[in-house]
Motif scaffolding. Structure first.
Motif, short mmCIF file in Angstrom:
data_model
loop_
_atom_site.label_atom_id
_atom_site.label_comp_id
_atom_site.label_asym_id
_atom_site.label_seq_id
_atom_site.Cartn_x
_atom_site.Cartn_y
_atom_site.Cartn_z
N ARG A 32 0.81 -1.21 0.00
CA ARG A 32 0.00 0.00 0.00
C ARG A 32 0.85 1.27 0.00
NH1 ARG A 32 -2.14 -4.25 1.80
NH2 ARG A 32 -4.33 -4.71 1.65
N ASN A 33 2.13 1.14 0.22
CA ASN A 33 3.03 2.30 0.25
C ASN A 33 3.13 2.88 -1.16
OD1 ASN A 33 5.42 3.89 0.08
ND2 ASN A 33 6.27 2.83 1.85
N PRO A 34 2.82 4.17 -1.33
CA PRO A 34 2.88 4.75 -2.68
C PRO A 34 4.29 4.76 -3.27
CG PRO A 34 2.49 6.46 -1.03
CD PRO A 34 2.39 5.13 -0.33
N HIS A 35 5.30 4.69 -2.42
CA HIS A 35 6.68 4.65 -2.90
C HIS A 35 7.12 3.23 -3.26
CE1 HIS A 35 7.07 8.83 -1.89
NE2 HIS A 35 6.62 8.57 -0.69
N GLY A 36 6.37 2.23 -2.80
CA GLY A 36 6.67 0.84 -3.14
C GLY A 36 7.97 0.32 -2.56
N VAL A 37 8.37 0.85 -1.40
CA VAL A 37 9.60 0.38 -0.77
C VAL A 37 9.33 -0.04 0.67
CG1 VAL A 37 11.12 1.81 -2.21
CG2 VAL A 37 10.30 2.71 -0.03
N LEU A 74 20.40 -4.53 -6.62
CA LEU A 74 19.68 -3.26 -6.56
C LEU A 74 20.54 -2.13 -7.12
CD1 LEU A 74 18.35 -3.30 -2.86
CD2 LEU A 74 16.97 -3.48 -4.93
N ALA A 75 19.89 -1.11 -7.64
CA ALA A 75 20.55 0.15 -7.99
C ALA A 75 19.82 1.25 -7.23
CB ALA A 75 20.49 0.41 -9.49
N ASP A 76 20.58 2.24 -6.75
CA ASP A 76 19.97 3.30 -5.95
C ASP A 76 19.71 4.55 -6.76
OD1 ASP A 76 22.40 4.57 -6.22
OD2 ASP A 76 22.69 4.90 -4.09
N PHE A 77 19.40 5.61 -6.04
CA PHE A 77 19.12 6.93 -6.63
C PHE A 77 20.18 7.29 -7.67
CE2 PHE A 77 18.31 6.84 -2.07
CZ PHE A 77 16.96 7.11 -2.01
N GLY A 78 19.77 7.57 -8.87
CA GLY A 78 20.69 8.02 -9.89
C GLY A 78 21.76 7.01 -10.28
N ASP A 79 21.57 5.75 -9.90
CA ASP A 79 22.52 4.70 -10.24
C ASP A 79 23.93 4.98 -9.72
OD1 ASP A 79 20.63 3.13 -11.44
OD2 ASP A 79 21.05 3.85 -13.46
N ALA A 80 24.04 5.61 -8.57
CA ALA A 80 25.36 5.89 -7.99
C ALA A 80 25.97 4.64 -7.36
CB ALA A 80 25.26 7.01 -6.94
N ARG A 81 25.12 3.78 -6.79
CA ARG A 81 25.59 2.58 -6.11
C ARG A 81 24.73 1.39 -6.49
NH1 ARG A 81 25.80 6.72 -2.77
NH2 ARG A 81 23.74 6.39 -1.94
N VAL A 109 16.76 -0.41 2.12
CA VAL A 109 15.54 -0.03 1.41
C VAL A 109 15.39 -0.98 0.24
CG1 VAL A 109 14.40 1.78 0.07
CG2 VAL A 109 15.76 2.39 2.08
N VAL A 110 14.24 -1.64 0.17
CA VAL A 110 14.00 -2.65 -0.85
C VAL A 110 12.72 -2.32 -1.60
CG1 VAL A 110 13.61 -5.11 -1.24
CG2 VAL A 110 15.15 -4.37 0.58
N PRO A 111 12.79 -2.23 -2.94
CA PRO A 111 11.56 -1.98 -3.70
C PRO A 111 10.72 -3.25 -3.83
CG PRO A 111 13.40 -2.24 -5.20
CD PRO A 111 13.96 -2.32 -3.80
N TYR A 112 9.45 -3.06 -4.00
CA TYR A 112 8.55 -4.18 -4.23
C TYR A 112 8.90 -4.81 -5.57
CZ TYR A 112 4.08 -6.68 -4.11
OH TYR A 112 3.11 -7.65 -4.06
N GLY A 114 8.81 -6.16 -9.16
CA GLY A 114 7.91 -5.91 -10.26
C GLY A 114 7.41 -4.49 -10.37
N ARG A 115 7.73 -3.65 -9.38
CA ARG A 115 7.32 -2.24 -9.44
C ARG A 115 8.55 -1.37 -9.62
NH1 ARG A 115 3.46 -1.53 -4.30
NH2 ARG A 115 1.90 -3.06 -4.87
N THR A 116 8.36 -0.27 -10.31
CA THR A 116 9.43 0.70 -10.47
C THR A 116 9.18 1.84 -9.50
OG1 THR A 116 9.60 0.13 -12.79
CG2 THR A 116 10.58 2.21 -12.12
N THR A 117 10.20 2.21 -8.76
CA THR A 117 10.10 3.34 -7.84
C THR A 117 11.16 4.36 -8.24
OG1 THR A 117 11.73 2.57 -6.24
CG2 THR A 117 9.47 1.75 -5.98
N GLY A 118 11.06 5.55 -7.71
CA GLY A 118 12.07 6.56 -7.98
C GLY A 118 13.30 6.39 -7.12
N ALA A 119 13.18 5.66 -6.04
CA ALA A 119 14.27 5.58 -5.08
C ALA A 119 15.29 4.48 -5.42
CB ALA A 119 13.71 5.33 -3.68
N VAL A 120 14.83 3.28 -5.50
CA VAL A 120 15.70 2.14 -5.81
C VAL A 120 14.97 1.23 -6.78
CG1 VAL A 120 16.99 2.13 -3.64
CG2 VAL A 120 14.87 0.87 -3.77
N ARG A 121 15.74 0.44 -7.51
CA ARG A 121 15.11 -0.48 -8.46
C ARG A 121 15.93 -1.76 -8.53
NH1 ARG A 121 17.77 0.08 -13.65
NH2 ARG A 121 19.27 1.77 -13.50
#
Length: 156
Positions: A32-37, A74-81, A109-112, A114-121
């Motif tokens: 239910r988290n709109p950020h999916g993390v 996982l890749a984080d914000f802006g693919d820095a790590r 921080v772990v994304p759900y 199958g979902r794309t989030t802005g934070a991690v993927r």
């Protein structure tokens, strides 16, 4: 992202939330988290080795040539790590310059799946079966990737 399909995503969710202090509450919030993390503890079913992306992407390229399917990545914000999921306990034994680790006592921080989030993927989503990247194989892939990076800088 290397996916797992709808049934694989459900299995991946079950595998991931199994480490949460309250898996049902975690799943409910996560879905239910709109950020999916979700924040999940490392060190129970996996540790995470965190590499700078300039080493991580070439390392992932090497890994995907060595094995059919590496563990989750996982890749984080802006693919820095990038975070490579490895067996629990790896972080306590890991010695490597520029590589950070998340093991027992840390949370990630772990994304759900199958979902794309802005934070991690997910670059490689969990398969739900618990597949992890072998730490020795990861180290060898990192050495090969670093050698390639160093070689390309010398020829530039």
């Amino acid at each position: 992202m290397t996916g797992t399909g709808a049934s694989g995503a459900k299995s991946a969710v079950e595998w991931l939330v199994s480490v949460a202090p309250d898996p049902e509450a975690c799943r409910w919030e996560w879905e239910r988290n709109p950020h999916g993390v979700a924040l999940l503890p490392a060190g129970r079913r996996w540790d995470v080795l965190i590499l700078p992306a300039e080493l991580g992407y070439p390392t992932l390229d090497v890994l995907t040539r060595l094995v059919d399917r590496p563990g989750p990545v996982l890749a984080d914000f802006g693919d820095a790590r990038m975070g490579f999921f490895v067996p629990p306990g790896t972080v306590t034994r890991w010695l490597g310059t520029g590589v950070r680790g998340a093991g027992a006592g840390t949370w990630i921080v772990v994304p759900y799946p199958g979902r794309t989030t802005g934070a991690v993927r997910w670059l490689v989503a969990p398969d739900g079966a618990g597949t992890l990247t072998d730490a020795t194989l990861l180290e060898l892939a990192m050495h090969e990737a670093a050698g390639r990076i160093g070689g390309s800088r010398e020829t530039s």
